[in-house]
Write a protein that holds these residues in place. Structure first.
Motif, PDB file in Angstrom:
ATOM      1  N   VAL A 157       0.825  -1.209   0.000  1.00 33.92           N
ATOM      2  CA  VAL A 157       0.000   0.000   0.000  1.00 33.92           C
ATOM      3  C   VAL A 157       0.858   1.258   0.000  1.00 33.92           C
ATOM      4  N   LEU A 189       1.881   3.444   2.283  1.00 36.12           N
ATOM      5  CA  LEU A 189       1.387   4.632   2.979  1.00 36.12           C
ATOM      6  C   LEU A 189       2.389   5.207   3.979  1.00 36.12           C
ATOM      7  N   ILE A 248      -0.822   3.295  -2.852  1.00 35.55           N
ATOM      8  CA  ILE A 248      -2.090   4.002  -2.972  1.00 35.55           C
ATOM      9  C   ILE A 248      -1.916   5.426  -2.458  1.00 35.55           C
ATOM     10  N   GLN A 293      -1.938   8.900  -0.500  1.00 38.56           N
ATOM     11  CA  GLN A 293      -1.827   9.203   0.929  1.00 38.56           C
ATOM     12  C   GLN A 293      -3.154   9.645   1.535  1.00 38.56           C
ATOM     13  N   SER A 294      -4.107  10.033   0.711  1.00 37.73           N
ATOM     14  CA  SER A 294      -5.429  10.411   1.215  1.00 37.73           C
ATOM     15  C   SER A 294      -6.139   9.239   1.882  1.00 37.73           C
ATOM     16  N   HIS A 295      -5.639   8.017   1.655  1.00 34.56           N
ATOM     17  CA  HIS A 295      -6.232   6.818   2.268  1.00 34.56           C
ATOM     18  C   HIS A 295      -5.611   6.483   3.622  1.00 34.56           C
ATOM     19  N   ASP A 312      -7.950   5.630   6.414  1.00 35.13           N
ATOM     20  CA  ASP A 312      -9.020   4.678   6.112  1.00 35.13           C
ATOM     21  C   ASP A 312      -8.824   3.399   6.915  1.00 35.13           C
ATOM     22  N   ASP A 320     -10.099  -1.074   3.568  1.00 37.88           N
ATOM     23  CA  ASP A 320     -10.277  -0.130   2.462  1.00 37.88           C
ATOM     24  C   ASP A 320      -8.971   0.112   1.722  1.00 37.88           C
ATOM     25  N   TRP A 321      -7.838   0.039   2.443  1.00 37.41           N
ATOM     26  CA  TRP A 321      -6.539   0.131   1.758  1.00 37.41           C
ATOM     27  C   TRP A 321      -6.428  -0.970   0.710  1.00 37.41           C
ATOM     28  N   THR A 343      -8.618  -0.650  -2.352  1.00 36.89           N
ATOM     29  CA  THR A 343      -8.017   0.333  -3.254  1.00 36.89           C
ATOM     30  C   THR A 343      -6.792  -0.236  -3.958  1.00 36.89           C
TER      31      THR A 343
END
Length: 329
Positions: free
Chosen positions: A113, A115, A127, A129-131, A134, A138-139, A142
């Protein structure tokens, strides 16, 4: 040897359960349709995935401990990954060390992911960074979408070995239905329900069902379950806390209803298609399965919230389900 592996460092039984749909989706696009799954021993993954056709092998690695212990564990994980010579590895959380281990082990394709600083060691872009805030599930939804890996469902649909199912069914065959399973305990004290609430609830439940009540929660809950049973009267109540993990999962498959805390047994119940009423007093409500029916305190989950979920509230929510026997295929 499978060329693809999945690694997840979360320690819980429930963590294995909710990862199952993602494991299957990744396996479906991997060579041979199978993957090797790596997780901490506390997850019980080897027992839980024994009948899972998408998993060729389950391997354990240690992940926690002091800084020194974590360093040693990292070196051991690097050695394990080098020996297996995987072509691709999926890191299904945002921790850094598994991705670093995969990098140092020379695995060519490392998908995660990204992050955190993990992004430095993966080969996909990760994915957005807005996630970051979450839910972990949900990561992964996505991540799979960005990697163009089809995800059919988030329902775990745990597969169990036929022999275990048959043995547990035979063991309790004389018990009257419906079978109601109560799940005691939690991975953290904030997830647990006070004994006074459990005793009041169990006493009321034993007066409202003509079936059988089973108490589960692992060996750490044996004495507690026995005490709760001794303090109450009415319908048959059995202490099943000594069941092994696979047998407990089989009991939940046979069961008609589950009531308990946000815990491993809750996730097992949902994964075996049993309606599960779960108390989320201090933790976010899990939404990955249609079988999870949340019970929350007034005002929603918050620190100390389990004390504010009262037996009468739980009884009122489960009452319509107390006489239902689920369809068995």
């Amino acid at each position: 040897m499978t060329p693809s592996a999945i690694i997840q460092s979360k320690p819980g039984i429930g963590d294995v359960i909710w990862h199952l749909p993602f494991i299957r989706a990744i396996a479906a696009v991997s060579p041979g349709g199978k993957v090797t799954f790596l997780a901490p021993p506390s997850s019980g993954a080897r027992e839980l995935l024994a009948a899972e056709p998408s998993v060729a092998e389950t391997m354990y690695f240690e992940h926690s401990g002091s800084e020194l212990r974590r360093g040693i564990n990292l070196l051991r994980l690097i050695g394990l990954l080098r020996r297996k010579r995987f072509r691709t590895i999926w890191i299904l959380d945002r921790t850094v060390r598994p991705a670093l281990a995969a990098f140092l082990a020379g695995i060519p394709e490392r998908i995660g992911v990204g992050l955190t600083a993990q992004r430095r060691f993966i080969t996909n872009r990760g994915i957005a960074q807005s996630h970051f805030h979450d839910f972990p599930i949900d990561w992964l939804v996505t991540l799979l979408a960005e990697m163009q890996v089809p995800l059919q469902t988030t329902e775990p649909q745990l597969r169990l070995e036929a022999d275990t199912l048959a043995a547990v069914g035979a063991k309790f065959s004389a018990c009257r239905r419906p079978w109601i399973v109560l799940g005691l305990g939690g991975s953290h004290p904030d997830k647990d329900w006070p004994d006074r609430h459990w005793a009041e609830f169990l006493a009321a439940l034993r007066g409202r069902t003509g079936g059988t009540i089973f108490l589960i929660g692992g060996t750490a809950q044996i004495a507690r379950a026995q005490n709760l049973i001794a303090r109450t009267a009415g319908a048959s109540a059995l202490n099943a806390c000594d069941l092994k993990l696979a047998a407990a999962a089989a009991l939940l498959r046979h069961a008609d209803l589950f009531i308990g805390t946000d815990s491993g047994p809750l996730n097992l119940a949902a994964a075996t298609g049993t309606d599960a009423f779960a108390m989320f007093g201090a933790t976010p409500v899990l939404t990955y399965s249609k079988f999870i029916h949340p019970i929350v305190p007034e005002g929603g989950p918050a620190p100390g919230g389990m004390k504010r979920i009262f037996p009468a509230q739980v009884l009122a929510q489960v009452q319509p389900f107390l006489s239902i026997q689920k369809t068995r295929g």
